[in-house]
Design an enzyme around this catalytic site. Structure first.
Site, PDB file in Angstrom:
ATOM      1  N   LYS A  71       0.824  -1.223   0.000  1.00 51.83           N
ATOM      2  CA  LYS A  71       0.000   0.000   0.000  1.00 51.83           C
ATOM      3  C   LYS A  71       0.858   1.274   0.000  1.00 51.83           C
ATOM      4  CE  LYS A  71      -4.027  -1.988   2.333  1.00 51.83           C
ATOM      5  NZ  LYS A  71      -4.972  -1.804   3.433  1.00 51.83           N
ATOM      6  N   GLU A  83      -6.721  13.168  -2.467  1.00 55.79           N
ATOM      7  CA  GLU A  83      -6.217  13.961  -1.328  1.00 55.79           C
ATOM      8  C   GLU A  83      -5.963  13.059  -0.111  1.00 55.79           C
ATOM      9  OE1 GLU A  83      -8.598  17.485  -0.769  1.00 55.79           O
ATOM     10  OE2 GLU A  83      -7.824  17.720   1.265  1.00 55.79           O
ATOM     11  N   ASP A 108     -10.115   2.413   2.581  1.00 52.82           N
ATOM     12  CA  ASP A 108     -10.272   1.657   3.838  1.00 52.82           C
ATOM     13  C   ASP A 108     -11.232   2.389   4.788  1.00 52.82           C
ATOM     14  OD1 ASP A 108      -8.780  -0.758   3.784  1.00 52.82           O
ATOM     15  OD2 ASP A 108      -6.910   0.329   4.027  1.00 52.82           O
ATOM     16  N   GLY A 132      -4.777   1.308  17.539  1.00 57.00           N
ATOM     17  CA  GLY A 132      -3.926   0.890  16.418  1.00 57.00           C
ATOM     18  C   GLY A 132      -3.846   2.019  15.410  1.00 57.00           C
ATOM     19  N   GLY A 134      -1.699   2.193  12.668  1.00 57.34           N
ATOM     20  CA  GLY A 134      -0.973   1.815  11.450  1.00 57.34           C
ATOM     21  C   GLY A 134      -1.788   2.227  10.232  1.00 57.34           C
ATOM     22  N   GLY A 135      -1.635   1.461   9.147  1.00 57.43           N
ATOM     23  CA  GLY A 135      -2.288   1.814   7.891  1.00 57.43           C
ATOM     24  C   GLY A 135      -3.792   1.943   8.011  1.00 57.43           C
ATOM     25  N   ARG A 161       4.022   6.410  16.319  1.00 58.88           N
ATOM     26  CA  ARG A 161       2.962   6.260  15.301  1.00 58.88           C
ATOM     27  C   ARG A 161       1.724   7.054  15.685  1.00 58.88           C
ATOM     28  NH1 ARG A 161       2.052   0.628  12.159  1.00 58.88           N
ATOM     29  NH2 ARG A 161       3.947   0.765  10.985  1.00 58.88           N
ATOM     30  N   GLY A 247     -14.936  -7.221  11.105  1.00 56.53           N
ATOM     31  CA  GLY A 247     -13.994  -6.948  10.020  1.00 56.53           C
ATOM     32  C   GLY A 247     -14.553  -7.311   8.648  1.00 56.53           C
TER      33      GLY A 247
HETATM   34  P1  NAD Z   1      -0.171  -2.068  10.528  1.00 61.01           P
HETATM   35  O1  NAD Z   1       0.921  -3.023  10.846  1.00 61.01           O
HETATM   36  O2  NAD Z   1       0.052  -0.960   9.548  1.00 61.01           O
HETATM   37  O3  NAD Z   1      -0.674  -1.373  11.881  1.00 61.01           O
HETATM   38  C1  NAD Z   1      -1.034  -2.079  13.044  1.00 61.01           C
HETATM   39  C2  NAD Z   1      -0.840  -1.136  14.230  1.00 61.01           C
HETATM   40  O4  NAD Z   1      -1.374  -1.751  15.387  1.00 61.01           O
HETATM   41  C3  NAD Z   1       0.635  -0.814  14.547  1.00 61.01           C
HETATM   42  O5  NAD Z   1       0.806   0.583  14.622  1.00 61.01           O
HETATM   43  C4  NAD Z   1       0.856  -1.504  15.885  1.00 61.01           C
HETATM   44  O6  NAD Z   1       1.812  -0.809  16.705  1.00 61.01           O
HETATM   45  C5  NAD Z   1      -0.545  -1.425  16.461  1.00 61.01           C
HETATM   46  N1  NAD Z   1      -0.785  -2.317  17.599  1.00 61.01           N
HETATM   47  C6  NAD Z   1      -0.296  -3.559  17.821  1.00 61.01           C
HETATM   48  N2  NAD Z   1      -0.751  -4.006  19.020  1.00 61.01           N
HETATM   49  C7  NAD Z   1      -1.539  -3.033  19.546  1.00 61.01           C
HETATM   50  C8  NAD Z   1      -2.291  -2.908  20.736  1.00 61.01           C
HETATM   51  N3  NAD Z   1      -2.330  -3.862  21.669  1.00 61.01           N
HETATM   52  N4  NAD Z   1      -2.981  -1.764  20.941  1.00 61.01           N
HETATM   53  C9  NAD Z   1      -2.947  -0.773  20.041  1.00 61.01           C
HETATM   54  N5  NAD Z   1      -2.258  -0.838  18.885  1.00 61.01           N
HETATM   55  C10 NAD Z   1      -1.565  -1.972  18.643  1.00 61.01           C
HETATM   56  O7  NAD Z   1      -1.407  -2.988  10.066  1.00 61.01           O
HETATM   57  P2  NAD Z   1      -2.678  -2.510   9.202  1.00 61.01           P
HETATM   58  O8  NAD Z   1      -2.356  -2.609   7.762  1.00 61.01           O
HETATM   59  O9  NAD Z   1      -3.169  -1.231   9.767  1.00 61.01           O
HETATM   60  O10 NAD Z   1      -3.687  -3.707   9.512  1.00 61.01           O
HETATM   61  C11 NAD Z   1      -4.291  -3.849  10.785  1.00 61.01           C
HETATM   62  C12 NAD Z   1      -5.335  -4.949  10.729  1.00 61.01           C
HETATM   63  O11 NAD Z   1      -6.371  -4.589   9.816  1.00 61.01           O
HETATM   64  C13 NAD Z   1      -4.812  -6.312  10.240  1.00 61.01           C
HETATM   65  O12 NAD Z   1      -5.289  -7.288  11.126  1.00 61.01           O
HETATM   66  C14 NAD Z   1      -5.452  -6.463   8.869  1.00 61.01           C
HETATM   67  O13 NAD Z   1      -5.692  -7.813   8.560  1.00 61.01           O
HETATM   68  C15 NAD Z   1      -6.757  -5.718   9.072  1.00 61.01           C
HETATM   69  N6  NAD Z   1      -7.419  -5.234   7.852  1.00 61.01           N
HETATM   70  C16 NAD Z   1      -8.765  -5.367   7.756  1.00 61.01           C
HETATM   71  C17 NAD Z   1      -9.429  -4.879   6.655  1.00 61.01           C
HETATM   72  C18 NAD Z   1     -10.918  -5.049   6.523  1.00 61.01           C
HETATM   73  O14 NAD Z   1     -11.496  -4.682   5.488  1.00 61.01           O
HETATM   74  N7  NAD Z   1     -11.585  -5.569   7.545  1.00 61.01           N
HETATM   75  C19 NAD Z   1      -8.743  -4.201   5.630  1.00 61.01           C
HETATM   76  C20 NAD Z   1      -7.347  -4.062   5.768  1.00 61.01           C
HETATM   77  C21 NAD Z   1      -6.698  -4.588   6.892  1.00 61.01           C
END
Ligand code: NAD
Length: 269
Positions: A71, A83, A108, A132, A134-135, A161, A247
């Site tokens: 991504k 944007e 997303d 969380g 992240g992405g 982050r 999810g």
């Molecule tokens: P990522 O690795 O970019 O980010 C995950 C974040 O979670 C990190 O910043 C990490 O530090 C944080 N984290 C870990 N443990 C934590 C905790 N106990 N408390 C708070 N934060 C914590 O991953 P991502 O790409 O953001 O994906 C996250 C999840 O989303 C994955 O499980 C992925 O499978 C899922 N996902 C779901 C969909 C959907 O449509 N349902 C779409 C994309 C991704």
């Protein structure tokens, strides 16, 4: 059946066998009589530049969905970004324009909010806790800001982050109140686990049990984890009388956004 005249879309990531988009899109194309097909592509990282060059010249390909781990890498190499994709430096869908230019978006957050609205959660003026950063957490928090949420609290063990996301949101949405500390869960209209915690049946919770004991029924609780569908967090939330969002609901709500951006489905499918 794929014919010489079939137009293509793709989903690219690595690994790829676990993704559900090909069966979802191909079923929709077939049920709706469209001469379109989606291909799954497991791309080796060393082939990324060559692949992007091929996409620009691939005249019967309308676009591709982008998943882990590409991504951010795609966002850095495209010819144009929405944007929100530019702000997040991340794309999950690419459209090939007729002149070969590749433009990207990140839906997303739109998918997440689409699923939340079906539960009657409307973000304007609301207070949300995003666990969380992240992405996916960033995309959801950004969508909450775009939709006029009043306050977003960010939680991530990686403090840098959470800080970076807070800064991004503050610049994009000056009226949005941003916090990184919370003592209890009362008062949040939305709690979303956007971390992988709970994935794969580990039984883990993204917050301490004592904190989860403060959940109250008005809070809408969502998880982005797709397997198991009912995560330990959602089980706990259900016991507290909260509405829950899974999810897979978010993933399903994204299909129309992904397809519409590539020009192959309507927004609502
Ligand atoms: P990522 O690795 O970019 O980010 C995950 C974040 O979670 C990190 O910043 C990490 O530090 C944080 N984290 C870990 N443990 C934590 C905790 N106990 N408390 C708070 N934060 C914590 O991953 P991502 O790409 O953001 O994906 C996250 C999840 O989303 C994955 O499980 C992925 O499978 C899922 N996902 C779901 C969909 C959907 O449509 N349902 C779409 C994309 C991704």
């Amino acid at each position: 059946m794929i014919k010489g005249s079939t137009e293509l879309v793709a989903i690219v990531g690595s690994p790829i066998a676990q993704v559900k988009s090909p069966e979802n899109f191909n079923t929709w194309f077939s049920n709706n009589g469209r001469n379109l097909a989606m291909l799954p592509i497991d791309l080796h990282p060393t082939a990324l530049d060559a692949f992007l060059g091929s996409l620009r010249g691939w005249r019967n390909l309308r676009g591709c969905v982008v998943t882990v781990p590409y991504k951010q890498a795609f966002a850095a190499c495209l010819d144009g970004l929405s944007e929100r994709a530019a702000a997040l430096a991340s794309v999950n869908v690419v459209r090939r324009e007729s002149d070969g230019r590749l433009v990207g978006d990140n839906v997303d957050g739109a998918g997440f909010l689409g699923a939340a609205r079906k539960h009657g959660f409307h973000p304007a003026g609301k207070r949300a806790l995003v666990i969380g950063c992240g992405g996916v957490g960033s995309a959801i928090a950004y969508a909450l800001g775009e939709a006029g949420a009043a306050q977003v609290t960010l939680s991530d063990p990686d403090a840098a982050r959470a800080g970076a996301l807070g800064e991004l949101l503050g610049k994009a949405f000056p009226a949005l109140a941003i916090a990184i500390e919370f003592a209890a869960l009362e008062g949040f209209d939305l709690l979303v686990n956007a971390s992988p915690v709970g994935m794969g049946g580990t039984g883990e919770l993204p917050l301490p049990a004592a904190m989860l004991a403060t959940l109250q029924p008005p809070t809408h609780v969502a998880d982005v984890v797709t397997s198991p569908e009912i995560t330990p967090l959602l089980q706990r939330a259900r016991q507290h009388g909260c509405s829950i969002q899974t999810g897979p609901e978010m993933a399903f709500a994204q299909l129309g956004h992904l397809g519409a951006f590539m020009g192959v489905t309507p927004l609502e499918i």
